[in-house]
Design an enzyme around this catalytic site. Structure first.
Site, PDB file in Angstrom:
ATOM      1  CE  LYS A 102      -2.168  40.469-108.406  1.00  0.00           C
ATOM      2  NZ  LYS A 102      -2.671  39.214-107.837  1.00  0.00           N
TER       3      LYS A 102
HETATM    4  C1  LIG Z   1      -4.913  44.483-105.208  1.00  0.00           C
HETATM    5  C2  LIG Z   1      -3.959  43.474-104.651  1.00  0.00           C
HETATM    6  N1  LIG Z   1      -3.095  43.847-103.684  1.00  0.00           N
HETATM    7  C3  LIG Z   1      -2.196  42.974-103.163  1.00  0.00           C
HETATM    8  C4  LIG Z   1      -2.138  41.666-103.600  1.00  0.00           C
HETATM    9  C5  LIG Z   1      -1.174  40.737-102.963  1.00  0.00           C
HETATM   10  O1  LIG Z   1      -0.236  40.216-103.834  1.00  0.00           O
HETATM   11  P1  LIG Z   1       0.491  38.816-103.506  1.00  0.00           P
HETATM   12  O2  LIG Z   1      -0.442  37.715-103.881  1.00  0.00           O
HETATM   13  O3  LIG Z   1       1.697  38.844-104.378  1.00  0.00           O
HETATM   14  O4  LIG Z   1       0.840  38.836-102.064  1.00  0.00           O
HETATM   15  C6  LIG Z   1      -3.018  41.237-104.599  1.00  0.00           C
HETATM   16  C7  LIG Z   1      -2.995  39.839-105.074  1.00  0.00           C
HETATM   17  O5  LIG Z   1      -3.950  39.318-105.590  1.00  0.00           O
HETATM   18  C8  LIG Z   1      -3.956  42.161-105.127  1.00  0.00           C
HETATM   19  O6  LIG Z   1      -4.825  41.794-106.065  1.00  0.00           O
END
Ligand SMILES: Cc1ncc(COP(=O)(O)O)c(C=O)c1O
Length: 397
Positions: free
Chosen positions: A186
């Site tokens: 991210k």
């Molecule tokens: C749009 C979106 N929502 C939620 C997530 C979930 O994040 P995490 O990988 O920290 O659980 C991601 C991760 O790629 C995402 O791109």
């Protein structure tokens, strides 16, 4: 998008503070920690950066969505409207609470189509979750109007759009609750981590308790704390928060580099009449983590995407056949493959997925290519990449 590309002394210093005192947990151990509260400090930094009253760090972006929904009272049998183009995490986070994800079409913003949202509202609808995919945003004014008219919660999944703004307000701060991911890829990273932000004190307190077994965090004797309600463990560790604390200080620097590199690529591609760009709602400013463009049809888009791969233009995604981000290939979810029995309410609520088609979403996702913007490119490298992309697209038309 990845903050890890700018990873150095600042992150090491924050992590070493934690290693030096040995307190890896965010709560308690006050006497041992030498004044270091990395999770608390990062929460303060998030509140300032995203102009909200409250921020709660959690263990991931997926956890942030579940915690946000739970904090606002979404649960068994409630319907949550979300877009067909997202990450499986949005779907999973709703399912975890026994609620029902209702997928609806996207529009040329590559996120929720307001008209599709209105058409999907039923007496069971509790929340609308806009997922700000690939650095930009949905029609937030329209979505807010719909939510206030129908008394629905507006949840922002801003995991992929950290630092983008709408009418000068940071994404995530506009709905009732906003969610971020700080996973490894991210805009800023903790390694793994996430956050819920909100201006609503009750939702914040609920998020704080729910993400730590329901602890009320009153006093300094963890064993003696009371538990006003059921919670789970979605805590972030001090080590992860330490990395994030360094990274959030770098957000302006990261966004600036992304914008510079994005602009070079966009200017080059703009010279091709057949290339159009995703709509950014008026008043919106992307975080420039991706350049998203449309080609005339699915066939051309797939051809360009394959040619990018064979000619070394990496990190460009064509989502039509993607297993993670677009409904078409989510067979495990359509078929409700689960290790444990799923409630009959959710099973019935998800029946629609077996047959429902999303032609409007196919129209946009089929023609779209999303190119990741890297921080580590030199100006010469971006320019060379831009020329190569133009050449490949022209040859594929
Ligand atoms: C749009 C979106 N929502 C939620 C997530 C979930 O994040 P995490 O990988 O920290 O659980 C991601 C991760 O790629 C995402 O791109």
């Amino acid at each position: 998008m990845p903050g890890f590309e700018l990873f150095g002394d600042l992150e090491k210093k924050e992590v070493n503070d934690v290693l030096d005192n040995g307190v890896l947990m965010r709560y308690g151990f006050d006497g041992m920690r030498n004044g270091h509260w990395k999770a608390k400090d990062m929460e303060k930094a998030l509140e300032i950066t995203f102009k909200v009253n409250h921020a709660q760090l959690v263990s991931s972006g997926t956890a942030a969505i579940s915690v946000a929904l739970a904090a606002a009272g979404v649960g068994a049998g409630d319907e949550v409207i979300l877009p067909t183009f997202t990450f499986v995490a949005s779907f999973e986070a709703v399912m975890m609470l026994g609620a029902v994800p209702i997928l609806v079409d996207i529009d040329d913003t590559l996120t929720l189509c307001p008209k599709a949202v209105v058409n999907a509202i039923t007496p069971k609808t509790k929340a609308v979750m806009v997922v700000h995919m690939c650095g930009s945003m949905g029609h937030l004014d329209a979505l807010q109007d719909i939510c206030s008219k129908h008394s629905l919660l507006l949840i922002e999944d801003a995991c992929q759009a950290i630092g983008a703004t709408y009418k000068s307000k940071p994404l995530g701060s506009i709905g009732d609750l906003g969610c971020f991911s700080f996973d490894f890829v991210k805009t800023i990273t903790c390694g793994e981590g996430g956050a819920v932000i909100t201006n609503n004190k009750d939702y914040y307190i609920n998020s704080d308790h729910y993400s730590d077994h329901g602890h009320d965090h009153i006093g300094n004797d963890r064993g003696a704390e009371s538990h006003p309600f059921l919670g789970y463990n979605f805590r972030i560790s001090e080590l992860h928060a330490a990395v994030g604390l360094a990274q959030i200080k770098r957000l302006p620097e990261i966004l600036k580099i992304q914008q510079t590199n994005y602009t070079i690529l966009r200017d080059a591609l703009s010279q091709i009449p057949e290339v159009t760009f995703r709509t950014v709602p008026e008043g919106g400013e992307e975080n420039y983590s991706f350049l998203n463009f449309f080609l005339p049809d699915l066939e051309t888009s797939l051809k360009v995407s394959n040619a990018f791969k064979t000619h070394g233009v990496d990190a460009c995604f064509q989502y039509y056949n993607n297993n993670w981000h677009y409904i078409r290939k989510w067979n495990h979810l359509k078929e409700l493959k689960s290790l444990f029995p799923i409630s009959s309410e959710v099973k019935t609520g998800l029946e629609y997925l077996k047959t429902k088609q999303f032609p409007q979403s196919d129209h946009y996702i089929g023609r779209n290519i999303s190119c990741l913007i890297k921080l580590s490119w030199s100006e010469a490298e971006v320019k060379a990449r831009a020329s190569k992309m133009v050449e490949i697209i022209k040859a594929s038309l």
